[in-house]
Motif scaffolding. Structure first.
Motif, mmCIF file in Angstrom:
data_model
loop_
_atom_site.group_PDB
_atom_site.id
_atom_site.type_symbol
_atom_site.label_atom_id
_atom_site.label_comp_id
_atom_site.label_asym_id
_atom_site.label_seq_id
_atom_site.Cartn_x
_atom_site.Cartn_y
_atom_site.Cartn_z
ATOM 1 N N VAL A 21 -3.382 -0.908 -8.518
ATOM 2 C CA VAL A 21 -4.717 -0.713 -7.963
ATOM 3 C C VAL A 21 -4.933 0.740 -7.560
ATOM 4 C CG1 VAL A 21 -6.295 -1.419 -6.116
ATOM 5 C CG2 VAL A 21 -4.783 -3.103 -7.177
ATOM 6 N N TYR A 22 -3.879 1.369 -7.047
ATOM 7 C CA TYR A 22 -4.002 2.746 -6.569
ATOM 8 C C TYR A 22 -2.664 3.446 -6.743
ATOM 9 C CZ TYR A 22 -4.894 6.725 -3.511
ATOM 10 O OH TYR A 22 -5.057 7.996 -3.016
ATOM 11 N N SER A 23 -2.715 4.715 -7.121
ATOM 12 C CA SER A 23 -1.518 5.536 -7.200
ATOM 13 C C SER A 23 -1.929 6.980 -6.960
ATOM 14 C CB SER A 23 -0.862 5.398 -8.582
ATOM 15 O OG SER A 23 0.301 6.206 -8.635
ATOM 16 N N GLY A 24 -1.251 7.630 -6.027
ATOM 17 C CA GLY A 24 -1.567 9.022 -5.766
ATOM 18 C C GLY A 24 -0.887 9.528 -4.513
ATOM 19 N N ASP A 25 -1.110 10.799 -4.223
ATOM 20 C CA ASP A 25 -0.566 11.405 -3.011
ATOM 21 C C ASP A 25 -1.435 11.034 -1.828
ATOM 22 O OD1 ASP A 25 1.554 12.645 -4.286
ATOM 23 O OD2 ASP A 25 0.438 14.485 -4.672
ATOM 24 N N ALA A 26 -0.804 10.868 -0.687
ATOM 25 C CA ALA A 26 -1.513 10.536 0.544
ATOM 26 C C ALA A 26 -0.907 11.329 1.694
ATOM 27 C CB ALA A 26 -1.417 9.038 0.830
ATOM 28 N N THR A 27 -1.719 11.563 2.713
ATOM 29 C CA THR A 27 -1.211 12.176 3.937
ATOM 30 C C THR A 27 -0.960 11.116 4.993
ATOM 31 O OG1 THR A 27 -3.454 12.612 4.718
ATOM 32 C CG2 THR A 27 -2.334 14.388 3.530
ATOM 33 N N MET A 28 -1.634 9.974 4.845
ATOM 34 C CA MET A 28 -1.443 8.857 5.784
ATOM 35 C C MET A 28 -1.974 7.585 5.157
ATOM 36 S SD MET A 28 -2.807 8.608 9.696
ATOM 37 C CE MET A 28 -1.863 7.687 10.869
ATOM 38 N N VAL A 29 -1.311 6.475 5.469
ATOM 39 C CA VAL A 29 -1.810 5.156 5.087
ATOM 40 C C VAL A 29 -1.737 4.284 6.339
ATOM 41 C CG1 VAL A 29 0.423 4.308 4.218
ATOM 42 C CG2 VAL A 29 -1.681 3.250 3.433
ATOM 43 N N ILE A 30 -2.802 3.528 6.563
ATOM 44 C CA ILE A 30 -2.887 2.664 7.735
ATOM 45 C C ILE A 30 -3.008 1.227 7.246
ATOM 46 C CG2 ILE A 30 -4.197 2.120 9.818
ATOM 47 C CD1 ILE A 30 -5.195 5.143 9.591
ATOM 48 N N VAL A 31 -2.066 0.392 7.684
ATOM 49 C CA VAL A 31 -2.014 -1.009 7.269
ATOM 50 C C VAL A 31 -1.897 -1.892 8.499
ATOM 51 C CG1 VAL A 31 -0.903 -0.440 5.068
ATOM 52 C CG2 VAL A 31 0.509 -1.032 7.045
ATOM 53 N N LYS A 32 -2.124 -3.180 8.304
ATOM 54 C CA LYS A 32 -1.951 -4.135 9.392
ATOM 55 C C LYS A 32 -0.766 -5.028 9.046
ATOM 56 C CE LYS A 32 -4.565 -6.999 12.524
ATOM 57 N NZ LYS A 32 -5.885 -7.548 12.846
ATOM 58 N N GLY A 33 0.357 -4.776 9.712
ATOM 59 C CA GLY A 33 1.545 -5.588 9.537
ATOM 60 C C GLY A 33 1.483 -6.812 10.426
ATOM 61 N N ILE A 34 2.497 -7.646 10.354
ATOM 62 C CA ILE A 34 2.482 -8.862 11.162
ATOM 63 C C ILE A 34 2.618 -8.566 12.652
ATOM 64 C CG2 ILE A 34 3.295 -10.378 9.321
ATOM 65 C CD1 ILE A 34 6.075 -10.251 10.652
ATOM 66 N N GLU A 35 3.142 -7.398 12.999
ATOM 67 C CA GLU A 35 3.284 -7.020 14.408
ATOM 68 C C GLU A 35 2.136 -6.139 14.893
ATOM 69 O OE1 GLU A 35 5.674 -8.147 16.493
ATOM 70 O OE2 GLU A 35 6.426 -9.386 14.861
ATOM 71 N N GLY A 36 1.211 -5.795 14.018
ATOM 72 C CA GLY A 36 0.088 -4.956 14.410
ATOM 73 C C GLY A 36 -0.143 -3.833 13.410
ATOM 74 N N GLU A 37 -1.013 -2.906 13.788
ATOM 75 C CA GLU A 37 -1.405 -1.817 12.897
ATOM 76 C C GLU A 37 -0.310 -0.751 12.827
ATOM 77 O OE1 GLU A 37 -5.751 -0.655 12.124
ATOM 78 O OE2 GLU A 37 -5.017 0.730 13.659
ATOM 79 N N LEU A 38 -0.091 -0.234 11.607
ATOM 80 C CA LEU A 38 0.918 0.785 11.368
ATOM 81 C C LEU A 38 0.276 1.976 10.671
ATOM 82 C CD1 LEU A 38 3.549 -1.583 9.741
ATOM 83 C CD2 LEU A 38 3.745 -0.577 12.010
ATOM 84 N N GLY A 39 0.625 3.163 11.103
ATOM 85 C CA GLY A 39 0.216 4.379 10.425
ATOM 86 C C GLY A 39 1.450 5.056 9.860
#
Length: 136
Positions: free
Chosen positions: A15-33
Motif C-alpha cells: 500500500v505504501y513504501s517510502g522514507d518517513a521521519t515519523m509514523v504514528i500508529v495505535k497499538g494494543i497498549e495505546g498510540e505509538l510514535g
C-alpha cells in the motif's frame, strides 16, 4: 531530520513504501510514535488510521484495519489485515457498512448476533470514514 524506510503491506499488495521521519500508529497498549533509529519491537495494531510524516513535511494517512508493526534496523513494516489510502475509500459503501454494524449492535441482545464481529465491522467503517475525511 533523520529518516527510516517504511512499508505498509497487506496480503494482497504493498500500500505504501517510502522514507518517513515519523509514523504514528495505535497499538494494543495505546498510540505509538516511531522515529528513526527506534529500538526494535513488534506489536499488534488496533483498527485505526496510521499517520506518516515524510521528509518533505507531507503527512499521509492510511486506514489500517488491524495487523502488526515491526521495527528493526531503521526499517518499519506494517503488516496489515487490510489497508486503504483515502482516495481508495468508497465513502457511500463505508457509510452503509457503519449503519449495518450499528443496527447489528442494537439487535445483538435480542438475537444471536456475534457482538464482537459487529463491533469490529463498526470500527473498520468508522476508521475508513475518518481517513476519508468524513468520520466523527
Amino acid at each position: 531530520m533523520k529518516t527510516f524506510q517504511l512499508e505498509v503491506v497487506t496480503p494482497e499488495r504493498k500500500v505504501y513504501s517510502g522514507d518517513a521521519t515519523m509514523v504514528i500508529v495505535k497499538g494494543i497498549e495505546g498510540e505509538l510514535g516511531i522515529m528513526a533509529n527506534h529500538l526494535p519491537f513488534v506489536t499488534p495494531l488496533q483498527i485505526a488510521p496510521v499517520r506518516i510524516k515524510t521528509p518533505d513535511q507531507d503527512e499521509h494517512v492510511i486506514a489500517v484495519n488491524g495487523g502488526f508493526i515491526e521495527v528493526h534496523n531503521n526499517k518499519v513494516i506494517i503488516l496489515a489485515e487490510s489497508a486503504e489510502l483515502p482516495e481508495e475509500i468508497d465513502i457511500d459503501r463505508a457509510e452503509r457498512a457503519r449503519e449495518r454494524a450499528e443496527e447489528r449492535l442494537r439487535r445483538a441482545k435480542q438475537e444471536k448476533i456475534d457482538y464482537h464481529r459487529a463491533e469490529m465491522a463498526l470500527q473498520r467503517a468508522i476508521n475508513r470514514l475518518r481517513v476519508a475525511g468524513r468520520g466523527r
